[in-house]
Design a protein around this motif. Structure first.
Motif, PDB file in Angstrom:
ATOM      1  N   ALA A 235     -17.128  -6.660   4.597  1.00 16.87           N
ATOM      2  CA  ALA A 235     -17.760  -7.975   4.728  1.00 16.87           C
ATOM      3  C   ALA A 235     -18.801  -7.939   5.839  1.00 16.87           C
ATOM      4  CB  ALA A 235     -16.712  -9.043   5.008  1.00 16.87           C
ATOM      5  N   ALA A 236     -20.029  -7.840   5.461  1.00 13.28           N
ATOM      6  CA  ALA A 236     -21.139  -7.853   6.407  1.00 13.28           C
ATOM      7  C   ALA A 236     -22.323  -8.502   5.719  1.00 13.28           C
ATOM      8  CB  ALA A 236     -21.473  -6.425   6.844  1.00 13.28           C
ATOM      9  N   LYS A 237     -23.400  -8.652   6.411  1.00 12.76           N
ATOM     10  CA  LYS A 237     -24.620  -9.214   5.841  1.00 12.76           C
ATOM     11  C   LYS A 237     -25.758  -8.216   5.979  1.00 12.76           C
ATOM     12  CE  LYS A 237     -23.511 -14.085   6.611  1.00 12.76           C
ATOM     13  NZ  LYS A 237     -23.961 -15.363   7.197  1.00 12.76           N
ATOM     14  N   PRO A 238     -26.121  -7.536   4.890  1.00 12.63           N
ATOM     15  CA  PRO A 238     -25.515  -7.630   3.554  1.00 12.63           C
ATOM     16  C   PRO A 238     -24.214  -6.839   3.491  1.00 12.63           C
ATOM     17  CG  PRO A 238     -27.242  -6.005   3.551  1.00 12.63           C
ATOM     18  CD  PRO A 238     -27.267  -6.608   4.918  1.00 12.63           C
ATOM     19  N   PRO A 239     -23.396  -7.021   2.422  1.00 10.36           N
ATOM     20  CA  PRO A 239     -22.147  -6.266   2.298  1.00 10.36           C
ATOM     21  C   PRO A 239     -22.424  -4.772   2.178  1.00 10.36           C
ATOM     22  CG  PRO A 239     -22.194  -8.131   0.785  1.00 10.36           C
ATOM     23  CD  PRO A 239     -23.578  -7.997   1.336  1.00 10.36           C
ATOM     24  N   LEU A 240     -21.521  -3.971   2.732  1.00  6.62           N
ATOM     25  CA  LEU A 240     -21.625  -2.513   2.675  1.00  6.62           C
ATOM     26  C   LEU A 240     -20.561  -1.995   1.706  1.00  6.62           C
ATOM     27  CD1 LEU A 240     -22.092  -1.765   6.492  1.00  6.62           C
ATOM     28  CD2 LEU A 240     -23.853  -2.038   4.728  1.00  6.62           C
ATOM     29  N   PHE A 241     -21.010  -1.288   0.679  1.00  8.84           N
ATOM     30  CA  PHE A 241     -20.094  -0.825  -0.362  1.00  8.84           C
ATOM     31  C   PHE A 241     -19.662   0.617  -0.094  1.00  8.84           C
ATOM     32  CE2 PHE A 241     -22.256  -4.361  -2.333  1.00  8.84           C
ATOM     33  CZ  PHE A 241     -21.254  -4.969  -3.073  1.00  8.84           C
ATOM     34  N   TYR A 242     -18.453   0.910  -0.520  1.00  8.08           N
ATOM     35  CA  TYR A 242     -17.913   2.273  -0.419  1.00  8.08           C
ATOM     36  C   TYR A 242     -16.914   2.464  -1.560  1.00  8.08           C
ATOM     37  CZ  TYR A 242     -13.792   0.038   1.654  1.00  8.08           C
ATOM     38  OH  TYR A 242     -12.696  -0.746   1.859  1.00  8.08           O
ATOM     39  N   TRP A 243     -16.563   3.738  -1.824  1.00 10.68           N
ATOM     40  CA  TRP A 243     -15.663   4.077  -2.919  1.00 10.68           C
ATOM     41  C   TRP A 243     -14.209   4.080  -2.443  1.00 10.68           C
ATOM     42  CZ3 TRP A 243     -16.959   3.711  -7.716  1.00 10.68           C
ATOM     43  CH2 TRP A 243     -18.270   3.961  -8.120  1.00 10.68           C
ATOM     44  N   GLU A 244     -13.339   3.488  -3.300  1.00  9.91           N
ATOM     45  CA  GLU A 244     -11.880   3.576  -3.130  1.00  9.91           C
ATOM     46  C   GLU A 244     -11.358   4.402  -4.298  1.00  9.91           C
ATOM     47  OE1 GLU A 244      -9.371   2.427  -1.230  1.00  9.91           O
ATOM     48  OE2 GLU A 244     -10.209   0.925   0.112  1.00  9.91           O
ATOM     49  N   ALA A 245     -10.550   5.433  -4.001  1.00 10.07           N
ATOM     50  CA  ALA A 245     -10.029   6.297  -5.055  1.00 10.07           C
ATOM     51  C   ALA A 245      -8.593   6.689  -4.713  1.00 10.07           C
ATOM     52  CB  ALA A 245     -10.908   7.534  -5.230  1.00 10.07           C
ATOM     53  N   GLY A 246      -7.946   7.396  -5.650  1.00 11.69           N
ATOM     54  CA  GLY A 246      -6.558   7.794  -5.475  1.00 11.69           C
ATOM     55  C   GLY A 246      -6.375   9.285  -5.547  1.00 11.69           C
ATOM     56  N   LEU A 247      -5.423   9.787  -4.777  1.00 12.30           N
ATOM     57  CA  LEU A 247      -5.025  11.194  -4.798  1.00 12.30           C
ATOM     58  C   LEU A 247      -3.560  11.266  -5.201  1.00 12.30           C
ATOM     59  CD1 LEU A 247      -6.668  12.473  -1.487  1.00 12.30           C
ATOM     60  CD2 LEU A 247      -7.527  12.745  -3.826  1.00 12.30           C
ATOM     61  N   LEU A 248      -3.257  12.106  -6.178  1.00 12.04           N
ATOM     62  CA  LEU A 248      -1.907  12.235  -6.718  1.00 12.04           C
ATOM     63  C   LEU A 248      -1.256  13.483  -6.125  1.00 12.04           C
ATOM     64  CD1 LEU A 248      -3.003  11.419 -10.356  1.00 12.04           C
ATOM     65  CD2 LEU A 248      -1.731   9.906  -8.849  1.00 12.04           C
ATOM     66  N   LEU A 249      -0.240  13.275  -5.288  1.00 12.89           N
ATOM     67  CA  LEU A 249       0.457  14.366  -4.623  1.00 12.89           C
ATOM     68  C   LEU A 249       1.659  14.782  -5.431  1.00 12.89           C
ATOM     69  CD1 LEU A 249       0.518  12.910  -0.981  1.00 12.89           C
ATOM     70  CD2 LEU A 249      -1.358  14.106  -2.136  1.00 12.89           C
ATOM     71  N   ALA A 250       2.173  15.959  -5.103  1.00  7.74           N
ATOM     72  CA  ALA A 250       3.454  16.379  -5.650  1.00  7.74           C
ATOM     73  C   ALA A 250       4.554  15.498  -5.063  1.00  7.74           C
ATOM     74  CB  ALA A 250       3.714  17.842  -5.322  1.00  7.74           C
ATOM     75  N   PRO A 251       5.583  15.124  -5.815  1.00  7.94           N
ATOM     76  CA  PRO A 251       6.623  14.239  -5.274  1.00  7.94           C
ATOM     77  C   PRO A 251       7.266  14.769  -3.998  1.00  7.94           C
ATOM     78  CG  PRO A 251       6.816  14.407  -7.656  1.00  7.94           C
ATOM     79  CD  PRO A 251       5.775  15.411  -7.254  1.00  7.94           C
ATOM     80  N   ASP A 252       7.431  16.102  -3.870  1.00  6.97           N
ATOM     81  CA  ASP A 252       8.078  16.656  -2.681  1.00  6.97           C
ATOM     82  C   ASP A 252       7.164  16.642  -1.460  1.00  6.97           C
ATOM     83  OD1 ASP A 252      10.625  17.293  -3.715  1.00  6.97           O
ATOM     84  OD2 ASP A 252       9.733  18.946  -4.837  1.00  6.97           O
ATOM     85  N   ALA A 253       5.888  16.250  -1.645  1.00  6.99           N
ATOM     86  CA  ALA A 253       4.961  16.245  -0.511  1.00  6.99           C
ATOM     87  C   ALA A 253       4.951  14.921   0.227  1.00  6.99           C
ATOM     88  CB  ALA A 253       3.544  16.569  -0.998  1.00  6.99           C
ATOM     89  N   ALA A 254       5.790  13.967  -0.182  1.00  2.00           N
ATOM     90  CA  ALA A 254       5.778  12.644   0.440  1.00  2.00           C
ATOM     91  C   ALA A 254       6.033  12.664   1.944  1.00  2.00           C
ATOM     92  CB  ALA A 254       6.789  11.740  -0.264  1.00  2.00           C
ATOM     93  N   PRO A 255       6.920  13.533   2.513  1.00  2.00           N
ATOM     94  CA  PRO A 255       7.152  13.508   3.968  1.00  2.00           C
ATOM     95  C   PRO A 255       5.891  13.756   4.795  1.00  2.00           C
ATOM     96  CG  PRO A 255       8.933  14.664   2.886  1.00  2.00           C
ATOM     97  CD  PRO A 255       7.899  14.423   1.836  1.00  2.00           C
ATOM     98  N   ALA A 256       4.847  14.331   4.206  1.00  2.00           N
ATOM     99  CA  ALA A 256       3.623  14.573   4.966  1.00  2.00           C
ATOM    100  C   ALA A 256       2.924  13.267   5.347  1.00  2.00           C
ATOM    101  CB  ALA A 256       2.666  15.452   4.147  1.00  2.00           C
ATOM    102  N   LEU A 257       3.282  12.164   4.668  1.00  2.00           N
ATOM    103  CA  LEU A 257       2.633  10.887   4.963  1.00  2.00           C
ATOM    104  C   LEU A 257       3.284  10.157   6.130  1.00  2.00           C
ATOM    105  CD1 LEU A 257       2.175   9.579   1.297  1.00  2.00           C
ATOM    106  CD2 LEU A 257       0.595  10.954   2.663  1.00  2.00           C
ATOM    107  N   LEU A 258       4.446  10.619   6.592  1.00  5.32           N
ATOM    108  CA  LEU A 258       5.145   9.940   7.685  1.00  5.32           C
ATOM    109  C   LEU A 258       4.279   9.889   8.931  1.00  5.32           C
ATOM    110  CD1 LEU A 258       8.810  11.270   7.382  1.00  5.32           C
ATOM    111  CD2 LEU A 258       8.061   8.880   7.231  1.00  5.32           C
ATOM    112  N   GLY A 259       4.283   8.731   9.554  1.00  4.92           N
ATOM    113  CA  GLY A 259       3.588   8.581  10.827  1.00  4.92           C
ATOM    114  C   GLY A 259       2.095   8.411  10.716  1.00  4.92           C
TER     115      GLY A 259
END
Length: 901
Positions: A235-259
């Motif tokens: 939200a700015a004047k004018p608005p500044l656009f950027y990309w939002e995307a997703g990354l699909l990890l292996a289920p066993d890699a979830a602990p890497a997101l802690l903290g």
């Protein structure tokens, strides 16, 4: 010794004596019981289908039930925190939660999922990634279960974990979808550097490019960013656009997101299974969803997911929309159901009354010989029940076979009501007519009958009810499906009309009998005398049945006509013509496209217009300006019925100001004085010379029409008219441009299950009303068939010719048929006229209609005239058939009918 049943010989004898009457009664009861059992099942069936489609068609992110819990707190050891994010622990919670979903909620395991994700997206520092406004893209990381089963690897491989991943990991593997890879210029082997981790950054290596197998399913669409990148903005004047995307990890890699600063959270997603849902489940579903979001069921879920777990869903909004639409349509359907139920009841009563009248002499003889009322009623009930009960059971069975997966109780009650009415009419009518034994029957000629006080009181009571129902319907509308007084309004109006006509019927017979007596021929006088000698009670029942049936058919047909008109109007307002061709960005159309569209088979006329936005009095004041060729466009507006005007209104402008046609809103803002408007191609001075509410180029908004000569540039929209447009050829000629077809818009309005089902109910109402009208007429004519045949035989012995005999029977049946036909037309027209202000057809005609859309109930000529004319023609055909059949037998055969010598 077994007790002798004295009723059995009576029943057997009666069935053997009159098998045709028994079969006719059985067929009537079977059809009526079938309709009575089918109607509630059909309503529940289309309502259930609508509920399932409403949930299935809604976006998965608004129907899925998602339970989330934050990452484990610091009070746990690091090993325990990591174990809580691994697939085994998450799967255990998923299984326990599935078993605790309250009925009728059920989850679709194939589309449900669980895992760990970042609640807040993380910034990628890599400079090679696209940056629309210089802002780096952000990624949501998700370690979601079942990735291999829901995606096809197009490049590389799925991400794996070779060694146990712990908090603080510096590098992990991930996969992206084809759309994400194409948008963000990624491929197998690319690396991403994400900030916001305890160790500073996390390197994510792309190992595979995946193609979703069911991209619109809940697995991928519950969180669309995992499948398709999205442009977000700061939200700015004018608005500044950027990309939002997703990354699909292996289920066993979830602990890497802690903290991390991504605020990781555990989630369990339940896609609702709709296959077993029915309409009666809707209120329970709303209660269960509310309980899961903040009630006892949420507490049970927290027992397995943790005390901080939360469950959220948008399913209650979907259910609310469905419930609101169903509540708006159900009262209108209740009017149709009540109408056809009343018609069926009247015909059943008529059939029993005619049977009692046919057997009047027999029953009078039984009473004269000492028969008790209880004994006579019991025997009549027994002989009727032997036929009625099996027929009603067969009707119920056929209804269950025709529509399955519906509740049995409403259908059972409907068929039982039909059986009770059919069984009780003949005994009750016999008991009432033969309360006292009589030596002979008094004459009750229709032409000389004088209604008694009880009948007058009953008719006045019915009149008061009819006036009250019409007043209630006009005041309250069809707001409550359980308001029986409102639902009965069309039937009560028809009954009142029938009673009025029964009272008026003797008058024309008396008036016509006097001049007919002075004619030289005897056929006219005899026919009128025969029509007037009919017993009043016997003549009233067929008229009552005919008028009620014809009124119900006319009202149902008018509802269908109003629905069709509203949909035609809505489709026209969506296109402005039979077809609309335009560019997506409003740029001028190539000249080759215009020529190609004109050459499409079925296209009669093509009108090009230029539509663009203009400003006046400042940048904040905008108006839609349409440049048109006056003659061609005026003809189009006249044909479409959208704001027709004379072409001269737009002609004759000078350098000072160009004439313009405006919508009321634009005319109010600009006034009638010359105003300067600024278009993208320059300024134009206009002066409003006419005001119209709509126009084909902008059928659903404000507009300002000017001569195309005042606007430079070519047309941006083509409006085509014609019949039998070839859709494929038109789209080929448009060469990828936006094509909107009026026929397709009209068809889309007829696809909603609630509207389609209710419309089908009204179609059945029209057909059943017409069928019962025919049945009532045939029953009334066949009841007097033996008497007419004997009369014709006597007259033939006196010199009456065969042709005269046919004319006699035809003219005898004509007064009642004409009265029923004329009365049916008048009653149907009056019913529609009286009830139109209280009938809301918007929700029935237009799916998703909110405010009033203008779907009005109107009298339909075909629904009024066709059943009435069919009644007259059928009466004549039956009379001619009776005369022909009587003519095949010798007069002596008729005169000796019943003689055993």
């Amino acid at each position: 010794m077994p007790r002798h049943d004295p009723g059995a010989p009576w029943v057997r004898t009666r069935l053997r004596t009159a098998p045709t009457a028994a079969v006719a009664l059985g067929v009537l009861v079977l059809l009526t019981a079938f309709l009575a059992a089918l109607l509630p099942r059909a309503v529940e069936s289309y309502e259930s289908r609508a509920l399932r489609e409403a949930i299935a068609a809604a976006p998965p992110d608004s129907t899925v039930l998602e339970m989330t819990a934050p990452q484990p707190g610091l009070e746990m050891t690091q090993d325990a925190r990591e174990e809580a994010l691994r697939p085994k622990a998450l799967a255990a919670v998923q299984d326990a939660a599935l078993s605790r979903l309250p009925a009728p909620l059920r989850a679709d395991p194939a589309e449900s999922a669980y895992g760990v994700r970042t609640g807040k997206s993380l910034t990628a520092e890599d400079t090679y990634l696209p940056r629309p406004d210089g802002v780096p893209p952000r990624f949501t990381l998700a370690a979601q279960s079942g990735l291999a089963a829901h995606a096809t690897v197009r490049q590389g491989r799925l991400p794996v974990v070779e060694a146990p991943v712990a908090q603080g990991a510096r590098e992990i593997e991930a996969a992206v979808t084809v759309e994400t890879a194409r948008t963000l210029k990624l491929r197998a082997g690319s690396t991403l550097t994400l900030s916001g981790f305890p160790a500073g950054t996390l390197t994510v290596r792309i190992t595979g490019i995946l193609e979703p197998r069911r991209p619109q399913g809940s697995y991928w669409s519950a969180q669309p960013v995992l499948r398709t990148p999205d442009l977000a903005y700061i939200a700015a004047k004018p608005p500044l656009f950027y990309w939002e995307a997703g990354l699909l990890l292996a289920p066993d890699a979830a602990p890497a997101l802690l903290g991390s600063q991504g605020q990781p959270e555990k989630y369990w997603r339940f896609a609702p299974a709709t296959g077993q849902l029915t309409a009666p489940d809707a209120p329970t579903l709303v209660e269960r969803v509310a309980s899961l979001e903040g009630g006892p069921d949420l507490l049970r879920m927290r027992d397995v997911a943790g005390p901080t777990a939360q469950l959220s869903t948008g399913l209650e909004k979907v259910l609310g929309t469905y419930t609101t639409t169903r509540a708006a349509i159900a009262p209108v359907v209740a009017v149709a159901a009540f109408g056809i139920a009343a018609v069926a009841a009247v015909v059943l009563v008529m059939a029993g009354g005619l049977a009692a009248a046919r057997r009047d002499t027999e029953l009078a003889l039984l009473r004269a010989r000492g028969g008790s009322l209880r004994g006579i009623a019991g025997r009549l009930l027994a002989e009727t029940a032997v036929v009625v009960l099996p027929a009603a059971g067969c009707g119920l069975l056929l209804a269950m076979l025709a529509v399955d997966r519906a509740r049995l109780l409403p259908s059972l009650l409907g068929s039982a009501a039909v059986a009770l009415l059919a069984c009780g009419t003949l005994p009750v009518r016999a008991v009432v007519a033969h309360r006292r034994p009589r030596a002979h029957r008094e004459r009750d000629d229709l032409a000389h009958a004088r209604p008694g006080g009880r009948r007058t009181v009953a008719e006045l009571t019915l009149l008061v009810l009819a006036v009250g129902s019409v007043a209630a319907l006009r005041r309250r509308g069809t707001a409550d499906a359980g308001d029986l007084l409102v639902s009965a309004a069309p039937v009560l109006v028809g009954l009142v009309a029938a009673l009025i006509l029964v009272r008026l019927y003797p008058l024309p017979l008396r008036w016509a009998a006097r001049p007919a007596a002075r004619l030289r021929g005897v056929v006219g006088f005899l026919s009128l005398a025969r029509a007037g000698r009919a017993p009043a009670a016997v003549a009233a029942l067929p008229l009552l049945a005919l008028l009620t049936a014809l009124t119900t058919a006319a009202f149902g047909g008018s509802v269908l006509a109003g629905v069709a008109d509203a949909r035609d109007r809505a489709a026209l307002l969506a296109t402005g013509a039979d077809a609309r061709v335009a560019t997506a960005d409003g740029t001028p159309l190539p000249a080759a496209v215009t020529r190609a569209v004109r050459d499409v088979p079925g296209v009669r006329k093509v009108t090009g217009v230029r539509v663009e936005r203009a400003t006046y009095g400042g940048e904040e004041n905008t108006v839609t300006v349409v440049g048109v060729e006056p003659d061609s466009y005026a003809g189009l507006a006249r044909e479409a019925g959208l704001g027709a005007f004379a072409a001269d209104v737009l002609k004759g402008g000078g350098p000072a100001a160009s004439p313009a046609v405006a919508s009321p809103g634009v005319a109010e803002r600009l006034g009638r004085e010359p105003r300067r408007i600024v278009t993208p191609d320059g300024a134009v001075t206009v002066r409003i010379t006419a005001v119209r509410p709509r126009t084909p180029a902008v059928p659903d908004g404000d507009f300002l029409l000017v001569d195309a000569a005042a606007l430079p540039g070519g047309p941006t929209v083509l409006l085509a008219t014609g019949t039998g447009l070839e859709t494929k050829a038109l789209r080929r000629a448009a060469k990828g441009l936006d094509v909107t077809l009026r026929g397709e818009e009209r068809a889309a309005l007829s696809d909603a299950p609630l509207q389609t089902g209710a419309e089908r109910i009204y179609g059945w109402t029209v057909a059943a009303g017409a069928g019962y009208a025919v049945l009532a007429l045939v029953l009334s004519l066949l009841r007097a068939a033996p008497e007419r045949a004997a009369l014709l035989a006597r007259l033939r012995t006196l010199g009456l010719t065969t042709r005269q005999g046919r004319r006699l029977l035809g003219l005898e049946a004509l007064p009642q048929a004409l009265l029923a036909a004329g009365g049916g037309v008048a009653a149907g027209w009056a019913t529609v006229l009286l009830l139109a202000p209280g009938i809301d057809l918007d929700r029935l005609a237009l799916p998703g209609a909110g405010a009033a859309q203008g779907a009005a109930l109107r009298a339909d000529g075909w629904s009024l005239l066709v059943p009435a004319l069919a009644t007259v023609l059928l009466a004549g055909a039956v009379a001619v058939a009776q005369a022909w059949w009587a003519g095949r037998r010798t007069p002596i055969t008729h005169l000796r009918a019943g003689d055993m010598r």
